[in-house]
Design a protein around this motif. Structure first.
Motif, PDB file in Angstrom:
ATOM      1  N   MET A 270       0.832  -1.202   0.000  1.00 47.19           N
ATOM      2  CA  MET A 270       0.000   0.000   0.000  1.00 47.19           C
ATOM      3  C   MET A 270       0.871   1.259   0.000  1.00 47.19           C
ATOM      4  N   TYR A 271       1.987   1.197   0.709  1.00 41.54           N
ATOM      5  CA  TYR A 271       2.901   2.347   0.707  1.00 41.54           C
ATOM      6  C   TYR A 271       3.633   2.459  -0.622  1.00 41.54           C
ATOM      7  N   VAL A 272       3.962   1.332  -1.227  1.00 44.48           N
ATOM      8  CA  VAL A 272       4.551   1.358  -2.566  1.00 44.48           C
ATOM      9  C   VAL A 272       3.549   1.966  -3.556  1.00 44.48           C
ATOM     10  N   ALA A 273       2.283   1.550  -3.441  1.00 43.50           N
ATOM     11  CA  ALA A 273       1.240   2.098  -4.313  1.00 43.50           C
ATOM     12  C   ALA A 273       1.101   3.607  -4.125  1.00 43.50           C
ATOM     13  N   SER A 274       1.275   4.074  -2.894  1.00 42.56           N
ATOM     14  CA  SER A 274       1.193   5.505  -2.618  1.00 42.56           C
ATOM     15  C   SER A 274       2.286   6.265  -3.356  1.00 42.56           C
ATOM     16  N   ILE A 275       3.508   5.746  -3.325  1.00 38.66           N
ATOM     17  CA  ILE A 275       4.628   6.401  -4.017  1.00 38.66           C
ATOM     18  C   ILE A 275       4.392   6.424  -5.525  1.00 38.66           C
ATOM     19  N   VAL A 276       3.963   5.286  -6.075  1.00 43.32           N
ATOM     20  CA  VAL A 276       3.680   5.216  -7.512  1.00 43.32           C
ATOM     21  C   VAL A 276       2.574   6.190  -7.890  1.00 43.32           C
ATOM     22  N   LEU A 277       1.555   6.280  -7.041  1.00 45.02           N
ATOM     23  CA  LEU A 277       0.429   7.180  -7.305  1.00 45.02           C
ATOM     24  C   LEU A 277       0.884   8.634  -7.309  1.00 45.02           C
ATOM     25  N   ILE A 278       1.761   9.002  -6.392  1.00 41.56           N
ATOM     26  CA  ILE A 278       2.285  10.372  -6.342  1.00 41.56           C
ATOM     27  C   ILE A 278       3.012  10.701  -7.640  1.00 41.56           C
ATOM     28  N   LEU A 279       3.837   9.771  -8.110  1.00 45.11           N
ATOM     29  CA  LEU A 279       4.577   9.999  -9.354  1.00 45.11           C
ATOM     30  C   LEU A 279       3.633  10.132 -10.548  1.00 45.11           C
TER      31      LEU A 279
ATOM     32  N   ALA B 254     -12.382  -7.254  -3.683  1.00 42.20           N
ATOM     33  CA  ALA B 254     -13.130  -6.086  -3.191  1.00 42.20           C
ATOM     34  C   ALA B 254     -12.369  -5.391  -2.078  1.00 42.20           C
ATOM     35  N   ALA B 255     -11.691  -6.171  -1.217  1.00 38.59           N
ATOM     36  CA  ALA B 255     -10.916  -5.584  -0.124  1.00 38.59           C
ATOM     37  C   ALA B 255      -9.756  -4.756  -0.673  1.00 38.59           C
ATOM     38  N   ILE B 256      -9.079  -5.274  -1.713  1.00 41.08           N
ATOM     39  CA  ILE B 256      -7.988  -4.514  -2.331  1.00 41.08           C
ATOM     40  C   ILE B 256      -8.525  -3.217  -2.934  1.00 41.08           C
ATOM     41  N   ALA B 257      -9.686  -3.301  -3.581  1.00 42.66           N
ATOM     42  CA  ALA B 257     -10.298  -2.101  -4.168  1.00 42.66           C
ATOM     43  C   ALA B 257     -10.631  -1.078  -3.083  1.00 42.66           C
ATOM     44  N   PHE B 258     -11.153  -1.567  -1.947  1.00 43.85           N
ATOM     45  CA  PHE B 258     -11.488  -0.673  -0.836  1.00 43.85           C
ATOM     46  C   PHE B 258     -10.222  -0.014  -0.278  1.00 43.85           C
ATOM     47  N   LEU B 259      -9.150  -0.786  -0.147  1.00 49.06           N
ATOM     48  CA  LEU B 259      -7.886  -0.247   0.355  1.00 49.06           C
ATOM     49  C   LEU B 259      -7.349   0.850  -0.567  1.00 49.06           C
ATOM     50  N   LEU B 260      -7.386   0.601  -1.870  1.00 49.85           N
ATOM     51  CA  LEU B 260      -6.879   1.589  -2.821  1.00 49.85           C
ATOM     52  C   LEU B 260      -7.755   2.840  -2.844  1.00 49.85           C
ATOM     53  N   PHE B 261      -9.068   2.664  -2.691  1.00 47.10           N
ATOM     54  CA  PHE B 261      -9.948   3.831  -2.621  1.00 47.10           C
ATOM     55  C   PHE B 261      -9.613   4.650  -1.369  1.00 47.10           C
ATOM     56  N   THR B 262      -9.399   3.964  -0.241  1.00 48.89           N
ATOM     57  CA  THR B 262      -9.043   4.652   1.004  1.00 48.89           C
ATOM     58  C   THR B 262      -7.733   5.405   0.853  1.00 48.89           C
ATOM     59  N   LEU B 263      -6.778   4.818   0.143  1.00 49.83           N
ATOM     60  CA  LEU B 263      -5.493   5.472  -0.087  1.00 49.83           C
ATOM     61  C   LEU B 263      -5.644   6.737  -0.909  1.00 49.83           C
ATOM     62  N   ALA B 264      -6.452   6.689  -1.964  1.00 55.18           N
ATOM     63  CA  ALA B 264      -6.450   7.752  -2.966  1.00 55.18           C
ATOM     64  C   ALA B 264      -7.439   8.877  -2.708  1.00 55.18           C
TER      65      ALA B 264
ATOM     66  N   ALA C 279     -10.156   1.944  -7.873  1.00 54.44           N
ATOM     67  CA  ALA C 279     -10.850   0.853  -7.176  1.00 54.44           C
ATOM     68  C   ALA C 279     -11.538  -0.086  -8.167  1.00 54.44           C
ATOM     69  N   ILE C 280     -12.173   0.478  -9.169  1.00 49.06           N
ATOM     70  CA  ILE C 280     -12.866  -0.353 -10.178  1.00 49.06           C
ATOM     71  C   ILE C 280     -11.867  -1.197 -10.959  1.00 49.06           C
ATOM     72  N   VAL C 281     -10.792  -0.564 -11.419  1.00 47.35           N
ATOM     73  CA  VAL C 281      -9.779  -1.292 -12.192  1.00 47.35           C
ATOM     74  C   VAL C 281      -9.171  -2.408 -11.348  1.00 47.35           C
ATOM     75  N   ALA C 282      -8.869  -2.097 -10.075  1.00 41.76           N
ATOM     76  CA  ALA C 282      -8.264  -3.102  -9.194  1.00 41.76           C
ATOM     77  C   ALA C 282      -9.202  -4.282  -8.974  1.00 41.76           C
ATOM     78  N   PHE C 283     -10.477  -3.987  -8.717  1.00 41.97           N
ATOM     79  CA  PHE C 283     -11.419  -5.089  -8.472  1.00 41.97           C
ATOM     80  C   PHE C 283     -11.598  -5.948  -9.721  1.00 41.97           C
ATOM     81  N   GLN C 284     -11.804  -5.304 -10.857  1.00 43.27           N
ATOM     82  CA  GLN C 284     -12.043  -6.060 -12.083  1.00 43.27           C
ATOM     83  C   GLN C 284     -10.816  -6.891 -12.469  1.00 43.27           C
ATOM     84  N   LEU C 285      -9.631  -6.418 -12.121  1.00 45.35           N
ATOM     85  CA  LEU C 285      -8.412  -7.162 -12.428  1.00 45.35           C
ATOM     86  C   LEU C 285      -8.186  -8.308 -11.446  1.00 45.35           C
ATOM     87  N   PHE C 286      -8.286  -7.990 -10.150  1.00 47.98           N
ATOM     88  CA  PHE C 286      -7.950  -8.995  -9.137  1.00 47.98           C
ATOM     89  C   PHE C 286      -9.031 -10.071  -8.991  1.00 47.98           C
TER      90      PHE C 286
END
Length: 695
Positions: A465-474, A639-649, A684-691
């Motif tokens: 999740m922290y790695v995703a945060s750095i990538v998202l910032i970039l 769905a949990a991964i999608a929720f986590l990414l939504f919470t992050l962003a 969140a949508i992309v993550a859920f549909q992929l995972f």
């Protein structure tokens, strides 16, 4: 030399022993110019005991100078609590202004952003140039206070030449005199004034306020004009092309500066100073980065670990004290007064807002202290230098790295840290990136979902999740650069490295208190208003047996629950279209710290065992898995991964939005909120549909 030195960063590259060698580099030409008469100012008259212009307005005194010369410290030492921060009209450039009383006269004092030239390269420098030249609708100054750095007098003289050529009464405030003396480059103020043809000069110390009274006395004495030095010619900025004027006169200004340096016997100095020795370590490509990361770790820890107990004390002990006090007052009106909706409004609405603001004071205060220490000591400029290359991919420079790092502790003080950026475009862009730094408040949400759905790999999920945060910032940074900040280009990074010095504790604390008060005053209204709105939604019963107004037994039966039900279908493509998740995200907009508590409340789970709740164990973990499996049709982990990414962003917290509005204005704040919601939703949508295809 045909161009203004501001366009060539190499002119500013030598940060140590600033005065040495400058005179040797400049040719001595015979001076063919004659002295000019003192520069007149506008007539003034006495109205009601206050000295004002003929149009009835106060005298306007504009402070200008290079970055890191102590100008703002001096300005605040003069005005004290009367100084107020504001945005320049139509911009996000921060200015300070205030009214100063002197022997029955009232003056408007304006502090401009630091600039190396009157030929601007950024909106901040444009504001400074307009203010001192009276362009772009700005009222012309009646007097200019030019703040010069005694340790870098060579470059300071060139800048002073441009200011003097404007033909306005000018008083020079000379700072860093003690440091110049320690470096063996001390200046005789009277001798320098004579070399400038009688331009008044006052030695000041912005950190202590020493010399401010004499400076303002000189200001009062020179509204009618100051001498024009031999070799310089006054111009009217309204009648000339500024770019052509600055560039065409560069050689003449350099020659004039060389003659002044020769008159005050500024000879080349080869002595290695203490700053030089320290910089050999701090500016080293390897050691400098290691030292910077170590200092950032200390800053990060200070704004999280140290502030944590203070926040808990405010949220627990202070809240209990205030609640008891409110209960005692209500009990004076009868034993049932505490059961009324008005009591609930005060305790669960207004008091919640006050406590929320209070909990952010410790990290904000610590951040302001740390920033002041780093800035006043001279280290912040070195940190920007060593991290500059890493930020180039987003067309930012090294100074932008500090707020982003701080954001991983708390987004709110990270926004405060953007004030160290001199370019308003960078300040806004970094401010819009800070919310994507995963603050510690989000960690509790990560832990609950990670332990509930990925027990054996929970640690890895949290790390990712922290790695995703750095990538998202970039990625968001690159997007903003392409769409919104198209004029922000990777220009050569030029800045003056100020000498090292010890910060003054009293001045530092005063500055911190003023900044904290600015935050409280600016953020309190929106935070308290939004929390009262949340209380109102939770207090309105929407079912027959839900209870009365202000006493709804089940939050799902309140207007808040109805709104959560209405919002839930929006998240169907992301796999968590249940009211428990949407209610948690709604409260998370106020503060991410309450997301877990909201989940537990919506599932009617006792939060007494905090460790069990935080780790997603027991009935909370079970019910989370059941509801997410149901809403995702058997793909609960996706769905949990999608929720986590939504919470992050999505928007970090209401206090961050309020601070963004205070610093950058409502339009920027709303753009940031809207962008974060869109990015979070799409992610969140992309993550859920992929995972859901993988897990």
């Amino acid at each position: 030399m045909s161009d203004d030195p501001h366009s060539n960063p190499n002119n500013y590259s030598d940060h140590s022993n600033h005065a040495r060698g400058f005179a040797a580099l400049l040719p001595h030409k015979h001076d063919k110019h004659s002295d000019h008469a003192p520069m007149p100012s506008k007539p003034c008259c006495d109205t009601g005991g206050h000295r004002v212009d003929s149009d009835g307005s106060h005298k306007r005194v504009v402070f200008i100078g290079n970055p890191n010369v102590g100008k703002s410290s001096l300005f605040n030492a003069i005005l004290g609590t009367k100084a107020r921060v504001m945005n320049a009209p139509g911009t996000t450039v921060l200015l300070e202004e205030g009214e100063y009383d002197h022997d029955g006269s009232s003056w408007d004092l304006i502090d401009t952003p630091g600039t190396y030239s009157l030929l601007p390269l950024s909106p901040d420098e444009q504001v400074a140039a307009d203010a001192v030249m009276g362009l772009d609708g700005e009222r012309e100054p009646d007097l200019i206070v030019t703040v010069l750095d005694a340790t870098n007098i060579s470059r300071a003289l060139y800048f002073l030449a441009m200011v003097l050529e404007l033909g306005k009464p000018t008083v020079v405030a000379l700072t860093m005199n003690d440091l110049a003396a320690k470096q063996g480059a001390g200046l005789d103020v009277n001798k320098l004034s004579q070399a400038l043809g009688g331009v008044p000069i006052v030695a000041v110390n912005g950190r202590t306020g020493e010399g401010r009274a004499r400076l303002m006395a000189e200001v009062a004495a020179h509204f009618d004009g100051t001498p024009m030095p031999k070799g310089l010619h006054p111009i009217d900025p309204h009648d000339v092309d500024v770019k052509q004027w600055v560039e065409a006169g560069a050689d003449a200004r350099f020659d004039w500066a060389a003659r002044v340096l020769a008159q005050i016997n500024m000879q080349e100095r080869d002595r290695v100073t203490m700053s030089d020795r320290i910089d050999r370590v701090l500016l080293n490509p390897v050691l400098g980065i290691l030292v910077f990361l170590a200092i950032m770790f200390v800053v990060f820890q200070a704004t999280t670990v140290i502030a944590g107990p203070a926040q808990d004390w405010i949220d627990g002990t202070v809240r209990a004290w205030l609640t008891s006090g409110i209960d005692w007052i209500f009990n004076l009106f009868g034993p049932t007064a505490t059961d009324t909706w008005f009591h609930s409004l005060i305790v669960d609405g207004v008091l919640d807002g006050i406590i929320t603001i209070g909990t952010f004071i410790p990290p904000m205060g610590i951040m302001f202290i740390m920033l002041s220490l780093l800035e006043d000591s001279g280290y912040l400029a070195r940190a920007a230098f060593v991290m500059d290359r890493a930020m180039r991919c987003m067309h930012l420079d090294g100074r932008a790295f500090l707020p982003i790092v701080v954001g991983f502790g708390c987004n709110l003080p990270a926004l405060a840290a953007t004030r160290t950026l001199p370019d308003s475009r960078q300040r806004v862009m970094v401010g819009m990136l800070v919310p994507y730094a995963s603050c510690t408040a989000r960690l509790s949400v990560y832990m609950v979902l990670a332990y509930a759905f990925f027990r054996d790999q929970a640690g890895l999920v949290i790390f990712l999740m922290y790695v995703a945060s750095i990538v998202l910032i970039l990625l968001v940074g690159i997007l903003l650069r392409k769409v919104k900040f198209t004029t922000l280009t990777s220009e050569p990074f030029a800045m003056s490295l100020p000498p090292y010095q010890w910060p003054r504790l009293l001045v530092l604390l005063k500055s911190v208190l003023l900044r904290l008060w600015g935050f409280i005053r600016g953020a309190s209204s929106i935070i308290i208003t939004m929390l009262i709105a949340m209380w109102l939604l939770q207090s309105i019963p929407m079912a027959a047996n839900a209870g009365s107004f202000g006493h709804v037994e089940d939050v799902h039966d309140s207007a808040y629950g109805v709104v959560a039900d209405a919002v839930a279908p929006v998240f169907a493509p992301a796999g968590f279209d249940n009211w428990h998740a949407s209610a948690a995200l709604m409260t998370g907009f106020v503060a991410k710290e309450v997301v877990v508590a909201s989940m537990a409340q919506s599932y009617s789970i006792d939060t007494g065992d905090e460790d069990e709740v935080q780790q997603g164990e027991g009935s909370l973990g079970v019910q989370l898995r059941e509801s997410f499996d149901e809403s995702s049709h058997g793909h609960g982990q996706a769905a949990a991964i999608a929720f986590l990414l939504f919470t992050l962003a999505y928007t970090p917290c209401l206090a961050t939005v309020a601070e963004m509005k205070r610093q950058f204005g409502m339009r920027i704040a709303m753009q940031s909120v809207g962008m974060s919601l869109v990015i979070a939703y799409v992610l969140a949508i992309v993550a859920f549909q992929l995972f859901r295809l993988i897990l």
